[in-house]
Motif scaffolding. Structure first.
Motif, PDB file in Angstrom:
ATOM      1  N   GLU A  73      28.032   3.855 -22.346  1.00  0.00           N
ATOM      2  CA  GLU A  73      27.716   2.514 -21.849  1.00  0.00           C
ATOM      3  C   GLU A  73      28.304   2.279 -20.462  1.00  0.00           C
ATOM      4  O   GLU A  73      27.649   1.716 -19.588  1.00  0.00           O
ATOM      5  CB  GLU A  73      28.198   1.446 -22.837  1.00  0.00           C
ATOM      6  CG  GLU A  73      27.435   1.455 -24.145  1.00  0.00           C
ATOM      7  CD  GLU A  73      25.931   1.346 -23.954  1.00  0.00           C
ATOM      8  OE1 GLU A  73      25.480   0.443 -23.213  1.00  0.00           O
ATOM      9  OE2 GLU A  73      25.191   2.166 -24.536  1.00  0.00           O
ATOM     10  N   HIS A  74      29.526   2.726 -20.260  1.00  0.00           N
ATOM     11  CA  HIS A  74      30.165   2.556 -18.960  1.00  0.00           C
ATOM     12  C   HIS A  74      29.445   3.370 -17.885  1.00  0.00           C
ATOM     13  O   HIS A  74      29.239   2.879 -16.766  1.00  0.00           O
ATOM     14  CB  HIS A  74      31.641   2.954 -19.030  1.00  0.00           C
ATOM     15  CG  HIS A  74      32.471   1.977 -19.781  1.00  0.00           C
ATOM     16  ND1 HIS A  74      33.735   2.279 -20.232  1.00  0.00           N
ATOM     17  CD2 HIS A  74      32.235   0.702 -20.188  1.00  0.00           C
ATOM     18  CE1 HIS A  74      34.244   1.228 -20.855  1.00  0.00           C
ATOM     19  NE2 HIS A  74      33.342   0.263 -20.848  1.00  0.00           N
ATOM     20  N   LEU A  75      29.047   4.601 -18.197  1.00  0.00           N
ATOM     21  CA  LEU A  75      28.340   5.420 -17.216  1.00  0.00           C
ATOM     22  C   LEU A  75      26.960   4.855 -16.892  1.00  0.00           C
ATOM     23  O   LEU A  75      26.514   4.926 -15.742  1.00  0.00           O
ATOM     24  CB  LEU A  75      28.244   6.873 -17.687  1.00  0.00           C
ATOM     25  CG  LEU A  75      29.571   7.637 -17.666  1.00  0.00           C
ATOM     26  CD1 LEU A  75      29.403   9.016 -18.292  1.00  0.00           C
ATOM     27  CD2 LEU A  75      30.133   7.737 -16.259  1.00  0.00           C
ATOM     28  N   LYS A  76      26.304   4.267 -17.877  1.00  0.00           N
ATOM     29  CA  LYS A  76      25.022   3.599 -17.604  1.00  0.00           C
ATOM     30  C   LYS A  76      25.244   2.439 -16.622  1.00  0.00           C
ATOM     31  O   LYS A  76      24.460   2.245 -15.689  1.00  0.00           O
ATOM     32  CB  LYS A  76      24.385   3.100 -18.904  1.00  0.00           C
ATOM     33  CG  LYS A  76      23.798   4.215 -19.727  1.00  0.00           C
ATOM     34  CD  LYS A  76      23.311   3.884 -21.113  1.00  0.00           C
ATOM     35  CE  LYS A  76      22.950   2.530 -21.495  1.00  0.00           C
ATOM     36  NZ  LYS A  76      22.512   2.385 -22.898  1.00  0.00           N
ATOM     37  N   THR A  77      26.323   1.695 -16.820  1.00  0.00           N
ATOM     38  CA  THR A  77      26.646   0.601 -15.911  1.00  0.00           C
ATOM     39  C   THR A  77      26.961   1.136 -14.516  1.00  0.00           C
ATOM     40  O   THR A  77      26.507   0.570 -13.522  1.00  0.00           O
ATOM     41  CB  THR A  77      27.825  -0.226 -16.446  1.00  0.00           C
ATOM     42  OG1 THR A  77      27.456  -0.781 -17.713  1.00  0.00           O
ATOM     43  CG2 THR A  77      28.211  -1.347 -15.494  1.00  0.00           C
ATOM     44  N   GLY A  84      26.068   4.689  -9.130  1.00  0.00           N
ATOM     45  CA  GLY A  84      26.618   5.953  -9.596  1.00  0.00           C
ATOM     46  C   GLY A  84      28.025   6.266  -9.130  1.00  0.00           C
ATOM     47  O   GLY A  84      28.585   7.289  -9.488  1.00  0.00           O
ATOM     48  N   VAL A  85      28.618   5.386  -8.348  1.00  0.00           N
ATOM     49  CA  VAL A  85      29.988   5.606  -7.877  1.00  0.00           C
ATOM     50  C   VAL A  85      30.951   5.202  -8.986  1.00  0.00           C
ATOM     51  O   VAL A  85      30.781   4.158  -9.623  1.00  0.00           O
ATOM     52  CB  VAL A  85      30.269   4.802  -6.591  1.00  0.00           C
ATOM     53  CG1 VAL A  85      31.732   4.913  -6.178  1.00  0.00           C
ATOM     54  CG2 VAL A  85      29.358   5.265  -5.476  1.00  0.00           C
ATOM     55  N   LEU A 117      28.366   9.876 -10.175  1.00  0.00           N
ATOM     56  CA  LEU A 117      27.669  10.328 -11.374  1.00  0.00           C
ATOM     57  C   LEU A 117      26.382  11.014 -10.924  1.00  0.00           C
ATOM     58  O   LEU A 117      25.594  10.435 -10.183  1.00  0.00           O
ATOM     59  CB  LEU A 117      27.336   9.125 -12.268  1.00  0.00           C
ATOM     60  CG  LEU A 117      26.539   9.412 -13.533  1.00  0.00           C
ATOM     61  CD1 LEU A 117      27.363  10.236 -14.509  1.00  0.00           C
ATOM     62  CD2 LEU A 117      26.095   8.098 -14.167  1.00  0.00           C
ATOM     63  N   THR A 118      26.172  12.255 -11.370  1.00  0.00           N
ATOM     64  CA  THR A 118      24.972  12.997 -10.967  1.00  0.00           C
ATOM     65  C   THR A 118      24.042  13.306 -12.133  1.00  0.00           C
ATOM     66  O   THR A 118      22.903  13.706 -11.920  1.00  0.00           O
ATOM     67  CB  THR A 118      25.346  14.319 -10.264  1.00  0.00           C
ATOM     68  OG1 THR A 118      26.132  15.120 -11.165  1.00  0.00           O
ATOM     69  CG2 THR A 118      26.139  14.044  -8.987  1.00  0.00           C
ATOM     70  N   TYR A 119      24.530  13.124 -13.362  1.00  0.00           N
ATOM     71  CA  TYR A 119      23.714  13.408 -14.547  1.00  0.00           C
ATOM     72  C   TYR A 119      24.270  12.614 -15.717  1.00  0.00           C
ATOM     73  O   TYR A 119      25.494  12.502 -15.870  1.00  0.00           O
ATOM     74  CB  TYR A 119      23.751  14.907 -14.880  1.00  0.00           C
ATOM     75  CG  TYR A 119      23.078  15.250 -16.185  1.00  0.00           C
ATOM     76  CD1 TYR A 119      21.700  15.387 -16.262  1.00  0.00           C
ATOM     77  CD2 TYR A 119      23.820  15.411 -17.346  1.00  0.00           C
ATOM     78  CE1 TYR A 119      21.075  15.681 -17.471  1.00  0.00           C
ATOM     79  CE2 TYR A 119      23.215  15.700 -18.557  1.00  0.00           C
ATOM     80  CZ  TYR A 119      21.839  15.840 -18.611  1.00  0.00           C
ATOM     81  OH  TYR A 119      21.224  16.125 -19.800  1.00  0.00           O
ATOM     82  N   LEU A 120      23.389  12.068 -16.547  1.00  0.00           N
ATOM     83  CA  LEU A 120      23.801  11.397 -17.778  1.00  0.00           C
ATOM     84  C   LEU A 120      22.711  11.563 -18.824  1.00  0.00           C
ATOM     85  O   LEU A 120      21.564  11.210 -18.593  1.00  0.00           O
ATOM     86  CB  LEU A 120      24.054   9.900 -17.554  1.00  0.00           C
ATOM     87  CG  LEU A 120      24.367   9.073 -18.805  1.00  0.00           C
ATOM     88  CD1 LEU A 120      25.627   9.568 -19.515  1.00  0.00           C
ATOM     89  CD2 LEU A 120      24.492   7.603 -18.456  1.00  0.00           C
TER      90      LEU A 120
END
Length: 134
Positions: A73-77, A84-85, A117-120
């Motif tokens: 959830e945090h990475l989506k945010t 993506g920073v 962030l480069t991939y999720l």
């Protein structure tokens, strides 16, 4: 060199952990902060990089843990709201067994670089992040 606690490192970056023993990330109005194991870092072009698809332990061990669900959830945010920073805490120790030290990646000390962030994979929680020059 003095050691810093996990919770203290997040606090120094301006984040609060809701459940310090379970949380691998935190969020605030200013961004998202992620704990990154130093043991899982690789270098690309002289800059740190992490891709859980290639360096993390088996997803069967960590994929269903509360920390993974919250981190997704945090990475989506981070992706959707902060381009993506992310901020980062570099942790020492054995993944899955405990943190022995935590070092905030303070922007003032890492001049000209930011984590991105480069991939999720939202279904599994696999992700990749890298440091880029600003």
């Amino acid at each position: 060199m003095a050691t810093m606690g996990y919770k203290e490192a997040f606090k120094k970056m301006g984040y609060s952990l809701l459940v310090p023993r379970q949380d691998w990330s935190a969020i605030s109005d200013k961004g998202v902060c992620l704990a990154i194991w130093r043991k899982e870092l690789t270098m690309i072009g002289g800059l740190p990089h992490l891709d859980t698809r290639t360096v993390a332990g088996p997803i069967e061990i960590w994929g269903r843990k509360p920390g993974n669900a919250l981190r997704i959830e945090h990475l989506k945010t981070a992706r959707d709201r902060f381009n993506g920073v992310i901020d980062a805490i570099i942790v020492e120790g054995e993944p899955g067994q405990g943190v022995t030290d935590a070092t905030p990646w303070l922007p003032s000390e890492r001049k000209g670089t930011k984590w991105h962030l480069t991939y999720l994979d939202e279904a599994t929680g696999h992700y990749a992040v890298e440091v880029r020059k600003s």
